[in-house]
Design a protein around this motif. Sequence first.
Motif, mmCIF file in Angstrom:
data_model
loop_
_atom_site.group_PDB
_atom_site.id
_atom_site.type_symbol
_atom_site.label_atom_id
_atom_site.label_comp_id
_atom_site.label_asym_id
_atom_site.label_seq_id
_atom_site.Cartn_x
_atom_site.Cartn_y
_atom_site.Cartn_z
ATOM 1 N N ARG A 152 0.806 -1.214 0.000
ATOM 2 C CA ARG A 152 0.000 0.000 0.000
ATOM 3 C C ARG A 152 0.848 1.277 0.000
ATOM 4 N NH1 ARG A 152 -3.687 -2.972 -1.698
ATOM 5 N NH2 ARG A 152 -5.274 -3.848 -0.333
ATOM 6 N N GLY A 153 2.183 1.109 -0.097
ATOM 7 C CA GLY A 153 3.050 2.282 -0.041
ATOM 8 C C GLY A 153 3.153 3.020 -1.364
ATOM 9 N N GLY A 154 2.801 2.343 -2.440
ATOM 10 C CA GLY A 154 2.874 3.021 -3.722
ATOM 11 C C GLY A 154 3.048 2.078 -4.897
ATOM 12 N N PHE A 157 3.354 -3.912 -4.994
ATOM 13 C CA PHE A 157 3.995 -5.226 -5.140
ATOM 14 C C PHE A 157 3.330 -6.239 -4.183
ATOM 15 C CE2 PHE A 157 7.237 -8.443 -4.402
ATOM 16 C CZ PHE A 157 7.659 -8.694 -5.700
ATOM 17 N N LYS A 162 6.996 -10.927 -1.449
ATOM 18 C CA LYS A 162 8.128 -10.283 -0.779
ATOM 19 C C LYS A 162 8.500 -11.067 0.489
ATOM 20 C CE LYS A 162 8.136 -5.685 -0.704
ATOM 21 N NZ LYS A 162 7.793 -4.297 -0.305
ATOM 22 N N ASN A 179 7.633 1.195 6.775
ATOM 23 C CA ASN A 179 7.782 2.490 6.128
ATOM 24 C C ASN A 179 6.611 3.390 6.553
ATOM 25 O OD1 ASN A 179 7.999 4.655 4.388
ATOM 26 N ND2 ASN A 179 8.605 3.407 2.634
ATOM 27 N N ASP A 181 6.927 6.748 6.472
ATOM 28 C CA ASP A 181 7.436 8.056 6.076
ATOM 29 C C ASP A 181 6.342 8.919 5.439
ATOM 30 O OD1 ASP A 181 9.826 9.603 6.268
ATOM 31 O OD2 ASP A 181 9.869 9.664 4.091
ATOM 32 N N GLU A 182 5.276 8.264 5.006
ATOM 33 C CA GLU A 182 4.065 8.932 4.480
ATOM 34 C C GLU A 182 4.265 10.384 4.024
ATOM 35 O OE1 GLU A 182 0.253 9.187 6.869
ATOM 36 O OE2 GLU A 182 -0.376 7.865 5.247
ATOM 37 N N GLY A 183 5.061 10.548 2.978
ATOM 38 C CA GLY A 183 5.382 11.904 2.535
ATOM 39 C C GLY A 183 4.396 12.495 1.538
ATOM 40 N N GLY A 270 11.294 8.087 1.971
ATOM 41 C CA GLY A 270 10.174 7.161 1.838
ATOM 42 C C GLY A 270 10.479 6.067 0.835
ATOM 43 N N GLU A 271 11.415 6.328 -0.064
ATOM 44 C CA GLU A 271 11.849 5.284 -0.996
ATOM 45 C C GLU A 271 12.589 4.254 -0.160
ATOM 46 O OE1 GLU A 271 13.794 2.841 -3.762
ATOM 47 O OE2 GLU A 271 14.817 3.976 -2.219
ATOM 48 N N GLU A 272 12.274 2.978 -0.351
ATOM 49 C CA GLU A 272 12.682 1.984 0.633
ATOM 50 C C GLU A 272 14.195 1.867 0.825
ATOM 51 O OE1 GLU A 272 10.816 -1.627 -0.575
ATOM 52 O OE2 GLU A 272 11.908 -1.757 -2.456
ATOM 53 N N VAL A 305 10.460 -4.767 3.869
ATOM 54 C CA VAL A 305 10.052 -3.368 4.001
ATOM 55 C C VAL A 305 8.626 -3.268 3.492
ATOM 56 C CG1 VAL A 305 10.514 -0.958 3.455
ATOM 57 C CG2 VAL A 305 12.401 -2.592 3.473
ATOM 58 N N ASN A 306 7.731 -2.848 4.357
ATOM 59 C CA ASN A 306 6.347 -2.639 3.942
ATOM 60 C C ASN A 306 5.813 -1.343 4.515
ATOM 61 O OD1 ASN A 306 5.707 -6.101 3.874
ATOM 62 N ND2 ASN A 306 5.129 -4.735 2.222
ATOM 63 N N SER A 310 0.099 -1.887 4.708
ATOM 64 C CA SER A 310 0.298 -3.285 4.316
ATOM 65 C C SER A 310 0.361 -4.158 5.571
ATOM 66 C CB SER A 310 1.580 -3.442 3.494
ATOM 67 O OG SER A 310 1.651 -2.487 2.469
ATOM 68 N N LEU A 385 3.737 12.671 -7.071
ATOM 69 C CA LEU A 385 4.246 12.065 -8.297
ATOM 70 C C LEU A 385 3.111 11.475 -9.127
ATOM 71 C CD1 LEU A 385 7.281 10.243 -6.638
ATOM 72 C CD2 LEU A 385 7.216 12.530 -7.651
HETATM 73 C C1 LIG Z 1 10.329 9.046 -3.786
HETATM 74 C C2 LIG Z 1 9.594 7.906 -3.165
HETATM 75 C C3 LIG Z 1 8.917 8.094 -1.980
HETATM 76 C C4 LIG Z 1 8.238 7.037 -1.368
HETATM 77 N N1 LIG Z 1 7.587 7.282 -0.202
HETATM 78 C C5 LIG Z 1 6.975 6.252 0.434
HETATM 79 C C6 LIG Z 1 6.343 6.462 1.686
HETATM 80 O O1 LIG Z 1 6.326 7.581 2.216
HETATM 81 N N2 LIG Z 1 5.746 5.405 2.290
HETATM 82 C C7 LIG Z 1 5.756 4.151 1.725
HETATM 83 O O2 LIG Z 1 5.241 3.230 2.327
HETATM 84 N N3 LIG Z 1 6.341 3.928 0.543
HETATM 85 C C8 LIG Z 1 6.948 4.948 -0.117
HETATM 86 N N4 LIG Z 1 7.574 4.697 -1.310
HETATM 87 C C9 LIG Z 1 7.557 3.317 -1.842
HETATM 88 C C10 LIG Z 1 8.678 2.462 -1.224
HETATM 89 O O3 LIG Z 1 9.851 2.625 -1.980
HETATM 90 C C11 LIG Z 1 8.340 0.979 -1.186
HETATM 91 O O4 LIG Z 1 7.842 0.605 -2.413
HETATM 92 C C12 LIG Z 1 7.340 0.602 -0.122
HETATM 93 O O5 LIG Z 1 7.757 1.039 1.139
HETATM 94 C C13 LIG Z 1 7.188 -0.889 -0.054
HETATM 95 O O6 LIG Z 1 6.146 -1.246 0.840
HETATM 96 P P1 LIG Z 1 4.774 -1.858 0.307
HETATM 97 O O7 LIG Z 1 5.113 -2.990 -0.603
HETATM 98 O O8 LIG Z 1 4.056 -2.297 1.517
HETATM 99 O O9 LIG Z 1 4.079 -0.773 -0.421
HETATM 100 C C14 LIG Z 1 8.231 5.759 -1.964
HETATM 101 C C15 LIG Z 1 8.893 5.579 -3.180
HETATM 102 C C16 LIG Z 1 9.567 6.622 -3.782
HETATM 103 C C17 LIG Z 1 10.268 6.393 -5.076
#
Ligand SMILES: Cc1cc2nc3c(=O)[nH]c(=O)nc-3n(C[C@H](O)[C@H](O)[C@H](O)COP(=O)(O)O)c2cc1C
Lengths: 517, 158
Positions: A152-154, A157, A162, A179, A181-183, A270-272, A305-306, A310, A385
């Motif tokens: 659910r991060g973006g 996958f 994983k 993760n 970081d919820e930006g 936030g990118e893992e 990393v989730n 998730s 984005l």
């Molecule tokens: C620039 C950038 C910022 C991101 N910010 C976040 C974020 O704030 N929180 C998040 O969960 N994933 C973020 N992601 C996605 C993570 O890289 C990663 O795909 C994710 O943490 C994997 O967890 P998930 O499979 O549960 O989504 C970001 C990716 C990029 C490229």
Amino acid sequence: MTRIFIPKDAAALAVGADKVAKTIAEIASERGKEVTLVRTGSRGMFFLEPLVEVETPAGRIAYGPVAPRDVASLFHADFLAGGAHPLRIGRPEEHPFLARQTRLTFARCGITDPLSLEDYAAHDGWRGLKRALAIGPAAIVTEVTQSGLRGRGGAGFPTGIKWKTVADTQADRKYVVCNADEGDSGTFADRMVMEGDPFMLIEGMTIAALAVGATKGFVYCRSEYPQAIRTFNAALAAARQAGFLGNAVAGAQHRFDIELRVGAGAYVCGEETALLDSLEGKRGIVRAKPPLPAHKGLFRRPTVVNNVLSFAAVPFILAQGAAAYANFGMGRSRGTMPIQIAGNVRHGGLFETAFGLTLGEIVDDIGGGTASGRPVRAVQCGGPLGAYFPPSLFDTPFDYEAFTARDGLVGHGGVVVFDDTVDMAEMARFAMEFCAIESCGKCTPCRIGAVRGKEVIERIMLGSNVEANITLLEDLCQTMKFGSLCALGGFVPYPVMSALRHYPEDFRPRAAAAAAE
Amino acid sequence: MPKTSDFDEGRAQAIIAEHLGLEGSLLPILHAFNEEFGYIDDAAVPHIAAALNLSRAEVHGVLTFYHDFRRAPGGRHTLKICRAEACQSRGSETVARRCLAKLGVGWHDTTPDGELTIEPVYCLGLCASGPAALLDGEPLGLLDEDKLAAAVEEVCEP
Ligand SMILES: Cc1cc2nc3c(=O)[nH]c(=O)nc-3n(C[C@H](O)[C@H](O)[C@H](O)COP(=O)(O)O)c2cc1C
Ligand code: SF4
Ligand code: FES
């Protein structure tokens, strides 16, 4: 003794929930009424915050939005017995905004005391963990895979795949990293979980640790969330004290503990992989893949990393079974998504529902259109984005593949509404500026391209050489899209190009102004 | 709440010692300095580097990478105003512009009386209740020019 529930969620605090709580306590004691104030998470109806709920024989009765100056009249109306008042909402679960939702992940949020282990256990807490302990690692991974849960991060996958990769990788130690970081602008679901139902995240991460054989977990939370940091740290201490974390998780032969770490204001963390570097105490620079974090992650150990959501979906999946989750949704988007309706919208908040609603239903029916009362002109989905959608694309269903087919992004589920006063050239400029500020600097198309992109759009906005500069901007977007290492530089073309495509008039201010005369 | 006190070597060593056992302890240490002194003094860098077995350049690199870490003292209070998209859609840029004009400062500046530093922030998770800000860590929502001015006045006693 009457119980009164008032959220301690940051969005409620931001509009005065603490002052309301204080006023209620004062007037109650003046009037000799015995009340207990329970501070909860938020129901996610931010347009009604501060939302005050009173426990009555007929269930909870809600009033909102309550200002401190309303409190005296609430007592006068005998709200402690659910009395009539202009702010009376009635039973919250019957409010259309909540009644239309399917709350699997947010089932407890706003109802329970986030730091009460008794509340958590009484509302189905730890049932997923108990089943996980009973069925063992391989079966946990199978359940999560079969549920169809996607990150659910973006990136979307599949979570089960994983976990299997990490489970199958041998190492002296493994990590589970959340993760938080919820930006993304327009998103707040992770924050609501940490503030409103933190034990659920602890339970989800613990199940992940059992599944892959990890002994240490980290939650990386952005520093912009002080309330979430406070609540989550308190929850960790309580869970440790009660034996849900530590040397014998829930009394079983497994060691697992979680530590909360705070980011330092860098979106790219936030990118893992940048997040992992940051956790290691380095600059948050994106790593080239491979190796995958699942093979060589934190301190080069296999790492799950989730995203918060998730992990938060996992206790339900384990407790109720994969099918109970997978039965919701459409196509390859299974389960529910906590959609976050934000920006210039009348009914903003958290709306958890099965995938498949159309964007128009979300914005118009549920969101109620703009807060300003003006027509909706643009909706940005999936954070800074993500693409801008005009109302002509409102038939797009909320589903990973359907959004991708229209160059859009479900991302973390944010939906940001703009009215007709928005200047889309300015939004495109801002997208580039944000990328320039937040770029980690590793690759040239992003580091330099974003700065150039911002400058080119500024020239277009000044009306200088417009058509030639638009061609230049399109070229630059192509370069960034295909030449960037991560989605910061790689996806920023989406908001820019969608603004150009759907709102060409905003990039040709002179021509438009001349034509209008 | 950010404090601004002068660098103190004894406190510096104590902060470092307190966090040394953590895995990847550099960020927690820098955060602790930022909290305690209101900024991270250049004089702290060699101490941190020595304790973590890093070069000064490595510590400096990390320190300058993150927006949160201040390298010079700020005001007694900090106002972080959200400039991200969802707040923009609710008029945050106008509110921010007027606030800055009224105080006669720009982004990242401190008012001449040393009371308030104003910083941009990109989303506070209050995106359905914007314009939003954090004032000394306390969230503020549904801001307009007057509400923001009142909140600032409340903390900044003349
Ligand atoms: C620039 C950038 C910022 C991101 N910010 C976040 C974020 O704030 N929180 C998040 O969960 N994933 C973020 N992601 C996605 C993570 O890289 C990663 O795909 C994710 O943490 C994997 O967890 P998930 O499979 O549960 O989504 C970001 C990716 C990029 C490229
Ligand atoms: S695209 Fe930008 S943020 Fe991503 S790795 Fe390259 S420079 Fe860093
Ligand atoms: S965009 Fe301002 S709080 Fe999220």
